[in-house]
Design an enzyme around this catalytic site. Sequence first.
Site, PDB file in Angstrom:
ATOM      1  N   HIS A   1       0.838  -1.205   0.000  1.00 34.60           N
ATOM      2  CA  HIS A   1       0.000   0.000   0.000  1.00 34.60           C
ATOM      3  C   HIS A   1       0.873   1.256   0.000  1.00 34.60           C
ATOM      4  O   HIS A   1       0.701   2.148  -0.843  1.00 34.60           O
ATOM      5  CB  HIS A   1      -0.903  -0.014   1.240  1.00 34.60           C
ATOM      6  N   GLU A   2       1.811   1.309   0.940  1.00 34.38           N
ATOM      7  CA  GLU A   2       2.684   2.481   1.025  1.00 34.38           C
ATOM      8  C   GLU A   2       3.629   2.555  -0.169  1.00 34.38           C
ATOM      9  O   GLU A   2       4.002   3.653  -0.616  1.00 34.38           O
ATOM     10  CB  GLU A   2       3.476   2.450   2.331  1.00 34.38           C
TER      11      GLU A   2
ATOM     12  N   HIS B   1       2.008   4.521  -2.895  1.00 36.36           N
ATOM     13  CA  HIS B   1       2.184   5.959  -2.712  1.00 36.36           C
ATOM     14  C   HIS B   1       3.610   6.385  -3.100  1.00 36.36           C
ATOM     15  O   HIS B   1       3.807   7.375  -3.807  1.00 36.36           O
ATOM     16  CB  HIS B   1       1.954   6.334  -1.243  1.00 36.36           C
TER      17      HIS B   1
END
Length: 377
Positions: free
Chosen positions: A25-26, A29
């Site tokens: 998820h990170e 980003h």
Amino acid sequence: MIETPGFPLTLLAFIAMIGPLVFVHEMGHYLAGRWFGIGADAFSIGFGREIAGFTDRHGTRWKFGWLPLGGYVRFAGDMNPASQPSAEWLALPAAERARTFQSKPVWQRAIVVAAGPVVNFLVAILILAGFAHFYGTRHAPATVGSVVGGSPAAKAGLREGDRLLTLGGRSVDDFAGIAEYAMLRPGETIRVTGERASRPIATTLTIGTVEQRDRFGNVYRIGRVGIGSPPVEYRPVSLLRAPVEGTIQVVAIVRGSLDALGQIFTGRRSVDELGGPLRIAKISGEQMTLGWPAFIGLIALVSINLGFINLLPVPMLDGGHLFFYAIEAIRRRPVEPHVQEWAFRGGLAAILALMLLVTFNDLGQLGLWRNLAGLIG
């Protein structure tokens, strides 16, 4: 019922599931930010005090926090929770300020924020596509194979061979769609339409409520209409078709999550059913004891829910940022800093309250309140 896995296995399973999901998820980003030339000061898995880490040649600190319940990427210039331009940001040299998150146009910031949840959905699609390719997909028409005597279906007048077209106004394409729709709506009265011998039929049906206990002793309240499946066919799925099947399943699960959330907000489903990290940890340990396919399937489900929850328009979540970016794009100027500040404070308070609620529910699910009542009694 089999023995519940012990604490070490439960903890291991939880970390083995949450750690990689938070990382990807990170990483979504991070990679989107790097694509647009945004510097990153820190990439953390877990919160709290750093227990291990290193700094790469780009100046990013990669680290592990002691509390493995999330993670974050802190982009250059990201000096407050709402990512607002500040006096400190304005004081940066022009070249350094150009590499910060706030300096980028709103569409680039939106892509960076959305990339995390999107990667979670992609992970789930890949896992479910793999299952579809290696195990095939289950197909059965939306036809009544049999009717249980005295069941809601029997009381509604449904018969063997009836083809169902809509439940509660929602079209159903296969038998699995019937089961999924009913499972989330115990006790609801719905309108059913279909065909019998090529002639249209319509009736009202009240979905029954069944409590099921799994092999670990967990109790679930689900809806049933009392019909049996027609003959089931397992169809092989090609490697090219598998991602499409994975996407279809992800969309169906997200739609189910939206339905469940709507039922909680309207009072048709109890908030007691909301679970948090403790319940996820418990279930992850249980699924690991059932084998790798069950555990990997749970990873896909949690990844979908992680992406879904982060897209909710709640300040402090990715969806809250995207909501403000949408307003900024329409107004052609950012929302006033004091409005964002109060919104993010409210969002933080709401998230903390929700965490308290789900932790209370989780402790009840683990039997703590029942045991305390027994001790007091």
